[in-house]
Enzyme design. Structure first.
Site, PDB file in Angstrom:
ATOM      1  N   SER A   1      27.029  -1.672   2.750  1.00 49.02           N
ATOM      2  CA  SER A   1      26.062  -2.608   3.322  1.00 49.02           C
ATOM      3  C   SER A   1      24.621  -2.083   3.703  1.00 49.02           C
ATOM      4  CB  SER A   1      26.389  -3.060   4.624  1.00 49.02           C
ATOM      5  OG  SER A   1      27.878  -3.930   4.249  1.00 49.02           O
TER       6      SER A   1
ATOM      7  N   HIS B   1      23.087  -2.164   8.763  1.00 48.31           N
ATOM      8  CA  HIS B   1      22.141  -2.811   7.974  1.00 48.31           C
ATOM      9  C   HIS B   1      20.846  -2.611   8.420  1.00 48.31           C
ATOM     10  CE1 HIS B   1      25.657  -6.122   7.951  1.00 48.31           C
ATOM     11  NE2 HIS B   1      26.020  -5.159   7.227  1.00 48.31           N
TER      12      HIS B   1
END
Length: 209
Positions: free
Chosen positions: A115, A161
């Site tokens: 991610s 993220h």
């Protein structure tokens, strides 16, 4: 094709979960990242990006990688794209480290997934699209949705993220906005500078613990 190679590696490792659970457990324990272990086994800052928390996690990341990565690989060229992916993956782990409380469970809990790298690609594609005069509004909406999901869905490391996104944005700016006459050396220099920044930030965090 770098994008396809990354997808195959991630899928092969996830497949071990179902065909060789014992081996998968050993691989997971050797590759997963946690803030507590990153200091003594720094390779985990990158290796964790090739592990996933199940088929759904894998499918989401690989689909995003296929859609965004293929375009970026074509636009940036293979080595810039590879550097973008790898440094964004490391940046995701560094982001998690910097925002983890050493006194909390977050310091020792394993973190896995591509991610951070994917969010680095998300950030990069915005700058690439704008530099070529294309509309980036759709990707901005996609990024916003995924940022919100990271905060509201339990078990998602939004810190990774954020770290990946910042790293990807820094590299993309250097890649696409440097004057063409200096890109042959400015792009490698930017990669080295970002790598050094990530290392220094990590050392500073561990030194403060």
């Amino acid at each position: 094709m770098i994008t396809l190679t990354i997808i195959v590696i991630c899928a092969a490792i996830e497949l071990l979960r179902y065909v060789a659970p014992g081996l998968y457990s050993e691989v997971y324990q050797a590759m997963a990242f946690s803030a507590a272990i990153g200091e003594v086994q720094p390779y985990r800052f990158l290796s964790a990006a090739f592990l996933h928390g199940g088929l759904l996690h894998l499918a989401f990341n690989m689909y995003a990688l296929w859609i965004v990565g293929g375009f970026l690989e074509q636009m940036l060229g293979r080595w810039r794209y590879a550097a973008l992916f790898l440094l964004s993956a490391i940046g995701g782990s560094v982001g998690y480290l910097l925002l983890a409380d050493p006194l909390s469970r977050a310091w020792t809990i394993p973190v896995v997934g591509a991610s951070g790298a994917v969010f680095g690609l998300f950030a990069a594609i915005v700058f690439v699209l704008r530099s070529t005069g294309r509309n980036a509004s759709q990707i901005l909406v996609l990024i916003a949705i995924n940022v919100v999901i990271g905060f509201v869905v339990p078990g998602i490391a939004w810190q990774a993220h954020l770290g990946g996104m910042v790293t990807g944005a820094l590299l993309a700016v250097a890649f696409v906005y440097a004057p063409p006459r200096i890109r042959s050396w400015s792009s490698p220099a930017a990669c080295v500078a970002v790598a050094v920044l990530l290392v220094v930030a990590s050392f500073a965090k561990y030194a403060a613990v």
